[in-house]
Structure formats: C-alpha cells, structure tokens
Write an enzyme that holds these catalytic residues in place. Sequence first.
Site, PDB file in Angstrom:
ATOM      1  N   ASN A 162     129.681  67.918  96.077  1.00 33.48           N
ATOM      2  CA  ASN A 162     128.996  68.729  95.075  1.00 33.48           C
ATOM      3  C   ASN A 162     129.291  68.333  93.637  1.00 33.48           C
ATOM      4  OD1 ASN A 162     127.830  70.226  97.103  1.00 33.48           O
ATOM      5  ND2 ASN A 162     129.465  71.770  97.120  1.00 33.48           N
ATOM      6  N   THR A 295     137.155  70.074 101.701  1.00 32.84           N
ATOM      7  CA  THR A 295     136.061  70.147 102.671  1.00 32.84           C
ATOM      8  C   THR A 295     135.440  68.775 102.883  1.00 32.84           C
ATOM      9  OG1 THR A 295     135.578  72.432 102.030  1.00 32.84           O
ATOM     10  CG2 THR A 295     133.834  71.219 103.172  1.00 32.84           C
ATOM     11  N   GLY A 296     135.280  68.005 101.798  1.00 34.06           N
ATOM     12  CA  GLY A 296     134.693  66.679 101.928  1.00 34.06           C
ATOM     13  C   GLY A 296     135.500  65.767 102.812  1.00 34.06           C
ATOM     14  N   TRP A 316     133.482  62.651  93.340  1.00 38.31           N
ATOM     15  CA  TRP A 316     133.973  62.124  92.067  1.00 38.31           C
ATOM     16  C   TRP A 316     134.896  63.158  91.440  1.00 38.31           C
ATOM     17  CZ3 TRP A 316     134.211  57.494  89.981  1.00 38.31           C
ATOM     18  CH2 TRP A 316     134.539  57.381  88.629  1.00 38.31           C
ATOM     19  N   TYR A 329     131.808  69.702  87.153  1.00 40.90           N
ATOM     20  CA  TYR A 329     132.567  69.832  88.406  1.00 40.90           C
ATOM     21  C   TYR A 329     131.613  69.978  89.590  1.00 40.90           C
ATOM     22  CZ  TYR A 329     135.973  71.531  91.782  1.00 40.90           C
ATOM     23  OH  TYR A 329     136.753  71.678  92.894  1.00 40.90           O
ATOM     24  N   HIS A 330     130.648  70.894  89.479  1.00 39.80           N
ATOM     25  CA  HIS A 330     129.572  71.027  90.455  1.00 39.80           C
ATOM     26  C   HIS A 330     128.253  70.643  89.796  1.00 39.80           C
ATOM     27  CE1 HIS A 330     131.968  74.293  92.819  1.00 39.80           C
ATOM     28  NE2 HIS A 330     132.208  73.095  93.292  1.00 39.80           N
ATOM     29  N   HIS A 346     144.564  71.307  96.700  1.00 35.83           N
ATOM     30  CA  HIS A 346     144.005  69.985  96.955  1.00 35.83           C
ATOM     31  C   HIS A 346     144.588  68.932  96.017  1.00 35.83           C
ATOM     32  CE1 HIS A 346     141.269  72.072  99.521  1.00 35.83           C
ATOM     33  NE2 HIS A 346     140.646  72.665  98.526  1.00 35.83           N
TER      34      HIS A 346
END
EC number: 2.4.3.-
Length: 375
Positions: A162, A295-296, A316, A329-330, A346
């Site tokens: 995202n 999640t990615g 990224w 960010y998104h 994370h």
Amino acid sequence: MQLQFKSWMLALLTLLVVFLIFADISEVEEEIGNSGGRGTIRSAVNSLHSKSNRVEVVINGSSSPAVVDRSNETAKHNIKPAPSTWRHNQTLSLKIRKQILKFLDAEKDISVLKGTLKPGDIIHYIFDRASTMNVSQNLYELLPRTSPLKNKHFRTCAIVGNSGILLNSGCGREIDTHSFVIRCNLAPVQEYAQDVGVKTDLVTMNPSVIQRAFEDLVNETWREKLLQRLHSLNGSILWIPAFMAKGGKERVEWVNELILKHHVNVRTAYPSLRLLHAVRGYWLTNKVHIKRPTTGLLMYTLATRFCNTIYLYGFWPFPRDQNQNPVKYHYYDSLKYGYTSQASPHTMPLEFKALKTLHQQGALKLTVGECDGAT
C-alpha cells in the site's frame, strides 16, 4: 591455565559476534530515525553499507546465498532493471519453497478450519498470551471447511502493498494480468485503478483497519461504506487475523456479523495460531532479524507455496523515492508513520532489503516506480 585462557577467548569472541549482529539492526533504525523519517535516506543507507559489515539472507541448501550488497552503488535503491535483465531463478524459488515448508504450509496455515474449533472454545491471543477470547457462533459459521488454497497453484502472483510509491506508477494493467492478486488491508482500488489495478483474489483485513479506515462504524454511513467494500470483493478470500492480539475481537465480530447478515459473497479465512511465529522463525533462521513480519512479508512467505513466480508492487518503506521525491505512507490516505519507530512491531527497512536481495537473485520481481509500458 592454558585451557582456561582458550575458554575465556572463545566466550569473548562469541559475545563480539552477538554484538555485531544486533548493532547492525540498531544502526539501520538509528540512522534512518535520526533523519527524522525524511529526505535523507541516502545518508542512512550509506552509513549502513560497508564492505566489512554485511547482513546475509542465507537460503539453506543454496550454493549461492543471498547477500545484501552493502556497497555505495546500492545507496540509491535503483533496483528496477531493464526488462531484459531480470530473470526468474526457478531453482532458487524452489529451494526457498522447500525451506519454508520446513516451518509452515500455506495451504494448511492460511486458515483455521471448522473441524478444529467449536463455539465457546477459549483461545489465547498469539501476542497477548495472558488474554483470551471465546470463539463466537458467527466466527464458527464463517470458518472454512477446507483450505481456500487447497490444491491451488498459479503461474504468476502479484502481491500489492500500500505504499504511496504506487501513485503515478501506471502499474494497474500489469497487476491485473497476473493469475492471482493479493492485496493488503482492504485498500481501496477503484479510485486508483490505473496505478494499482482492480483484480483481487485475496485481501487481508487487520482489525485495526475498521478503526482507521471506517471510523469504528460509529454510524450507518460508515457501516454502509464497509459493506460496499466487502461486496466489491465478489468471491475473493478475505483473510482476517482474528487471533493475533487483544483489542480487535469486537471489530472482527462487526465484520463477521455484516458478512452473515447481508450474505456477502466472500470466502473468509482466519490464519492459524502458529503462522506468525513460523514465518518469523523462517526469516530469523535466514538471518533477517525482524521483530514481527509485516502483512506484505507474510503474504510473500505464504505465496511461495502456491505461486510459480511472485511479483511485488507497492513495497517501499522510505518517505522519499529514488529521486528524493516525497512518498506517502499509503497511496490512499494521509497517514503518517515512522518506519523505524521503536514503538512499531515491524522492521520495514530490513524486510525491504531482504526482498530486494531476492529480487536481484531472481527469486521474485520487486517493482519500484513506473511499470513497463506505463503511460
């Protein structure tokens, strides 16, 4: 006396190795954190990259371990090759799949099945072991009877993150050509179709998304917006991590209730209780020292089981792109976030470097910037 001296020296060397490993992780976080999360990615990466201090992503059994290149040439993150230069390394992909299968099996761990739980069962949260939840009737009703990926295999898979790096990428058409498309956290697609595509075969939904993107369903307007988004999935797999951490049970129940009440056409899945620890264990074994997989990264690890070739988009973890232009960010909101915040579970830059290395070796294709043929 000589034996004692040798033992003392061995202990000292062991402590030194441990210090270097953890110093490497803290160095990434400190350098990028000191930049204020803005503009000076290059200085952080330059500080990180030194020939005498390398992080290795070792795929056990591979004759050519994946090594993160720490030379100054990689400081610009110019990872997008010409179309003729990237080649899928099928041999390495198969070795990675085989190694991951020692830790987990995506077909089984992608969801708890109906036969393994019943209403009223007590579950300890994965990251809050002292806290528990009861399996509700709605949750039980939506547990799949068989794995949604049972006996599935796809020629190509796209995993769409995202990051705002997707904006103006023109990647939508390319993403939609893949056999299986995975998206994260119910991200909107229709308004951004040119850059992100619309095809969705599996989409994740962390409970926090209900709070952040749908205002905790405070009124009927927000409930309707969520319902419309769920209806738009049209038969896709909705992957809800319901057992990870306390605080999300009520939001999961709201979603489950909407699905049942309005007969939403989705295939629900709730990841197994062992999945997150298994994924983290795999990456730690391969010297990628992550706190908690994003999640990615979870989706990539699962996808190795049922995808022949994996393509990543929208990954990224920096506030500026390769040309030092600001990156959201998104792609779809104005959320601000510290990529290396100590409060975050994370470690995004380290994950990115591991994926970048696998891209360079041909195990996956990581697209940053415009897609080929974008107009």
